[in-house]
Structure formats: C-alpha cells, structure tokens
Design a protein around this motif. Sequence first.
Motif, short mmCIF file in Angstrom:
data_model
loop_
_atom_site.label_atom_id
_atom_site.label_comp_id
_atom_site.label_asym_id
_atom_site.label_seq_id
_atom_site.Cartn_x
_atom_site.Cartn_y
_atom_site.Cartn_z
N PHE A 122 0.85 -1.20 0.00
CA PHE A 122 0.00 0.00 0.00
C PHE A 122 0.88 1.25 0.00
CE2 PHE A 122 -4.65 0.53 0.91
CZ PHE A 122 -4.72 1.86 0.53
N ALA A 123 0.67 2.12 -0.98
CA ALA A 123 1.45 3.36 -1.07
C ALA A 123 0.54 4.56 -0.89
CB ALA A 123 2.15 3.44 -2.43
N LEU A 124 1.03 5.56 -0.17
CA LEU A 124 0.37 6.86 -0.06
C LEU A 124 1.14 7.84 -0.95
CD1 LEU A 124 -0.27 7.04 3.80
CD2 LEU A 124 -1.74 6.10 2.01
N TRP A 125 0.45 8.43 -1.91
CA TRP A 125 1.11 9.18 -2.98
C TRP A 125 0.58 10.61 -2.98
CZ3 TRP A 125 3.90 6.81 -7.33
CH2 TRP A 125 4.13 7.66 -8.40
N GLU A 126 1.45 11.58 -2.71
CA GLU A 126 1.03 12.98 -2.71
C GLU A 126 1.64 13.70 -3.90
OE1 GLU A 126 0.38 16.49 0.49
OE2 GLU A 126 2.41 15.68 0.40
N PRO A 127 0.81 14.20 -4.83
CA PRO A 127 1.35 14.98 -5.95
C PRO A 127 2.09 16.21 -5.44
CG PRO A 127 -0.93 14.35 -6.36
CD PRO A 127 -0.64 14.02 -4.93
N PRO A 128 3.12 16.66 -6.15
CA PRO A 128 3.90 17.81 -5.67
C PRO A 128 3.15 19.12 -5.89
CG PRO A 128 4.68 17.10 -7.81
CD PRO A 128 3.66 16.09 -7.40
N LEU A 129 3.49 20.13 -5.09
CA LEU A 129 2.99 21.48 -5.33
C LEU A 129 3.58 21.99 -6.64
CD1 LEU A 129 3.19 23.22 -1.83
CD2 LEU A 129 1.13 22.85 -3.18
N CYS A 242 -8.09 7.35 -6.52
CA CYS A 242 -7.87 8.75 -6.91
C CYS A 242 -8.56 9.64 -5.89
CB CYS A 242 -8.43 8.98 -8.30
SG CYS A 242 -8.09 10.61 -8.96
N GLY A 243 -7.87 9.91 -4.79
CA GLY A 243 -8.45 10.67 -3.68
C GLY A 243 -9.02 9.75 -2.62
N TRP A 244 -9.03 10.24 -1.41
CA TRP A 244 -9.62 9.50 -0.28
C TRP A 244 -11.07 9.15 -0.62
CZ3 TRP A 244 -8.51 6.82 3.83
CH2 TRP A 244 -9.43 6.68 4.88
N LEU A 266 -1.11 -4.56 -5.40
CA LEU A 266 -0.66 -3.19 -5.16
C LEU A 266 -1.88 -2.29 -4.99
CD1 LEU A 266 1.49 -0.84 -5.25
CD2 LEU A 266 1.07 -0.78 -7.72
N ALA A 267 -1.84 -1.40 -4.00
CA ALA A 267 -2.87 -0.37 -3.84
C ALA A 267 -2.16 0.96 -3.65
CB ALA A 267 -3.76 -0.67 -2.64
N VAL A 268 -2.62 2.00 -4.35
CA VAL A 268 -2.02 3.33 -4.26
C VAL A 268 -3.13 4.34 -3.99
CG1 VAL A 268 -0.62 5.09 -5.40
CG2 VAL A 268 -0.23 2.67 -5.92
N LEU A 269 -3.03 5.07 -2.88
CA LEU A 269 -3.93 6.17 -2.59
C LEU A 269 -3.27 7.45 -3.07
CD1 LEU A 269 -6.39 7.56 -1.29
CD2 LEU A 269 -5.14 7.53 0.90
N VAL A 270 -3.82 8.06 -4.12
CA VAL A 270 -3.29 9.31 -4.68
C VAL A 270 -4.07 10.46 -4.04
CG1 VAL A 270 -2.85 10.64 -6.76
CG2 VAL A 270 -2.80 8.13 -6.85
#
Length: 631
Positions: A122-129, A242-244, A266-270
């Motif tokens: 499980f990945a937590l993925w934060e797009p950059p500013l 794609c989002g919480w 694989l699970a990715v929370l963007v």
Amino acid sequence: AYDGDTPDEERAWIRQHAGYVLTNPDLLHRSMLPGHERWSSFLRALQYVVVDECHVYRGVFGSHVANVLRRLQRVCARYGSSPTFVLASATAGDPAGSASRLTGLDVVAVADDASPRGATHFALWEPPLTAHGGENDAPTRRTATAEAAMLLTDLVVEGVRTLAFVRSRRGAEAVAMTARDSLLEVEPDLATRVAAYRAGYLPEERRELEDRLRDGRLLGVAATNALELGVDVTGLDAVLLCGWPGTRASLWQQAGRAGRSGRDALAVLVARDDPLDTYLVHHPSSVFGAPVEATVCDPTNPYVLGPHLCAAAAELPLTDDDLELFGPTTADVLSSLVARGLLRRRPGGWFWTRPERASDLADLRGIGGGMVRVVEDGTGRMLGTVDPGAAHSTVHTGAVYVHQGATYLVDHLDLEDSVAVAHREDVDYTTSARDTTDIRIVDEIERQAWGDAELVHGHVEVTNQVVAYLKRRYLTGTVLGEEPLDLPPRQLRTQAVWWTVTPEQLAAASLADVDVPGAAHAAEHASIGLLPLVATCDRWDIGGVSTALHPDTGRMTVFVYDGHPGGAGFAARGYAAARTWLSATREAIASCECPDGCPSCVQSPKCGNGNDPLDKAGAVRLLDTLLAGAP
C-alpha cells in the motif's frame, strides 16, 4: 436474480418457485413490498434475509434502506414468518451497532476473518505542489486525476490488470480519456483496452464492460464506486484510489478488489488537493492504525420516515403496535401525514386512501424528484442522468459533461422538465459551480460549553443559490475564468453543528475585527474537509457558513450542515466527535507546507466567495482558542 433487468416472463416463475432470490433495496421497495400478496408463498417460507456489503447503507440512502427493512419485517409477520437477518461486510466499524441501526433488531457480531488473500503493498502518494496558478494565485498540486491517469498508463503498459477508483463520474471519464491518449503515443494497441465505468451508463453498456473486465480484454478501468460493490472481478493486480474514498470502509473495500486470486497486490492512494487527503498522507496512522468508522444513518429523519410510513400503510394498515418498530418520532410524523391528507386515521389504524402508489413518494437514492436526463442536442440521445440535487451545480448552462471519454457542453438546463441539453465539443478544461449561502437557526437539540466558547447541534434553514462557475485547466487546475449564472435559490431545512467564540476570546487570540472573517472562513473550509474523518460522509454531502457576527448567536459563528433535508446524521456525528474532528482540522491547517493557504488546507473548490477572504494563520489561532476550552 430478480431485479430491473429480469424479463417479465421469468418473474412469475421466480415468485412461485425460487428458493433463493437475489434482489436490491430499490426493487424490494417499489415492487416486492407493494405487491406482497403475489409473494405470499415465498414470504411465508422466508427464513433468512442476507444484506450484503451492509456498510454502504449510510447517510440518507442508509436511512431509506433501514425503513425498507422495517417494512419487510411487518410484511413477513403478516404471513407468519420471522426471518433471521444476516449482514455481511468485510469493513464495517462497530458491526453490531451499525447493523442494529440498519435493521432495528439486536445483532450479534461475528468478526473472525478467514478470507484467503495475498499481501497488499500500500502506497500513499502525494502529488507535488506546482507553480502558483490557483485562486488568488495560491499554489496548487498536480491533480489527482492526472496522477492516476499517469499511473494507470504505466501499469497497463506493463500488462498489470488495474482498476482506478475515481470520486466522480466526470473524473472517471477524464482518467480513462487521458490514459487512452497517452497509450496512443506509446502503445497504440493498448488504447482500446482502457475504459471508464460509472453509474448513469445504460444497462447494456455496463454489462459489456463487466464482461470485458472479467475475461481480461480490458487491462485498465477507471471507475466510480459503482464497481466497488456487486461485481465480482478476480484476477486484478492493482488498484488506484484517486483521492480519499470518503471512509476507511470504502478504502479497504476498494483496495480489496485486487489480490482476490491469492497473489500479492498493489494499492495506491493518490491524494487530492484537499485538507483531508493532505492530513491522511501525513498521518498514516489515521489510515492504517485507526478503526473503521461506524456507519451513520438516521431512519427517524421525518423527511425519510414519512414517505415510508405512507408506503407501509398502503401495504398493510399501520397500528399502534408498529410505532415502536419505526422509532420514537413515528407518532409525530403520523400526525403530520394525517394533517396533510396523506393518511387517514380510523379505529383500526392509519390507512393510505389515495389513488397513486405510496411507494413513489420515497426515492431511496435521495429525497424527492426524479433524475435529470442529459440529452444530446440534435440527436436526442440520452447521455446519462444526474441527481436533481446536483443538477444546479453539475449540468448548469456552460457546464462540461463527460460521457465515454467525450466532452459535451451544456446548452440549457430545464428544471421543470428535468432535462439538460448538451452538444459535443472538445475542451481542455473542467467547470465547478460557485454558490452563496445564508443560514438561520431554527432550534437547538444539544449544546456544550467549551470554556467561554459554545458547541451546538440543532436544526437550521439554509438558503443556497448557484451564482457562477469557474473554468479550470484539466491537468493543472489553473483557473481560466469565471462565468455568471442566473439560477433560482433553493431552501433546505436540515441539521447542523456550529461553534461560537466571544469577542474577548478573539482579542486574546490577536484577531482584530478585520482579521475575523478570513480566520473563520478558513476554519470553516478546513472543518468541512475534515468532517469525513469522523463521519461516514463526503465533503460534498455537507456545507458550511461562517460569519464574524451571526444575528441568531450574537457571536462569531462557524456552521457545518448536512446537505440533505432533515439531516443525514453527519452533523450529529461531528458534534459527538467534535474534539477529534476539530483537533485534526487545526493540525491539517498548521502542517500544510504552503505559506498562506491552498486547496490542501483552507481553500474550497465550491466556495461561493472565490476563497476570499482566507487567513490561514488566523484560523490556527482561532481553533487553538476554541480547543483550549474543549472538555
């Protein structure tokens, strides 16, 4: 299977001979219960009612379904049966309490998990500013839909069977469209193996997509939560969120779609540019260490209960013995229905005496009104449907509507005929509505003193009007412009939680009169964004208002209200968990890396005032003052 797609010639056979019937709440409400005489032999022998995925029955929808299940119990008793209710969920929090609220019965929880699974990474993925380009030149992040489309493209190229869950119908279409466009540049043959899946498609379109996903012809699908439930797809390797998704229950439900064959997944929370998403990716324990939320619903909401009492009376006359089954507000609601001429009181009970179908009064997916049809100009082809409560903000004149990867511009919205007319046009932007809101306190249900500050839960009347819409560049979120709209105001009587602080507290927090509106406005936006942390809701299910001096309280006041008539239980949950909720709100604002406020902390995508004024630092001081007195 007995649902809307079951041919008429099979229905009579099913009613007479089937031992197991698979159906849905809508058909139970509109067909089976009103026509219970035709089901008499089945109902007489009924032993078990199995409610699958019971955690999705929350909010207004859950309140409706809870009343349908109570009506089912009455009808079963008429035929001498008392079935055992079995509720299934892999992700329900407080399973016994949630199930008891849904059924009105005492429920025993069985919590052992024996399902075979591989490991999930499980990945937590934060797009950059990115560069400044948002409202008031605030920094923005690369959009979650753009990031998810990029990830979906890469996974499809690698042959990984992937499902991307996107919050909105428009977003699901956009992710699929962007991934297909990218694949045309690198692997053209794969572009046809990516599709969107959402509610609003015609039944035959959905069935075809489900078949292609099952047999592997589709490698990548961008879907709304219409695919979260009910469609058994094995062999998936990865899930992108794609989002919480709104709740931890939905998070695990969606992530669990991959790895069902026993292989690792694989699970990715963007994370979206949103206060709650920002808080969660920086506080992983809130995702992985916290218990799943209890399901919130309120079957006694008079706006929900009233139509179901009419439907129940049409099925079998209501008696005094039924009052306990439907809850403590039943007697008052029955009196109101009699006064409105919907029911008639006789010595034998309450009777439905009108010619129309009583079950048509209740819309399980909302409250009142049919769906708004979106129709293509020139051809008359129906592109999809939109909930009437969302029509003002999603299919107004000038709105961008996406269907099967193609963009349409809405030319006209006719609310009387419930139709929006749109024409096909390629655009590279999205639209989001702006509105204005006024609020009046009707009464208080409960209150707490937080030192000199006050926290209150009660009924309010909200007047809302969509006044404009923004155009935003799809990939970057850059604001391109704002267009005015002329739509009528709408009134809503609902429940809210609100808090006030005194002028002396504001002065002690170094908030001068000129600073208060921006601080309160920023705190309001962030608290709306964080309420889903403690209540099973989405930020679009709730609204808010802040004011430096509200006429009903005589103080600076911040309101957060349920966006459904009568309330849906969200404000009540916010009141009950206020310290946790508002502490997280303060932390989300303070920990955001932006200097003066951005969509990840205090800006709102639906703010009617253009996110002005906003005072990020002032909001932190204001919340510190409030929380200092919290019990």
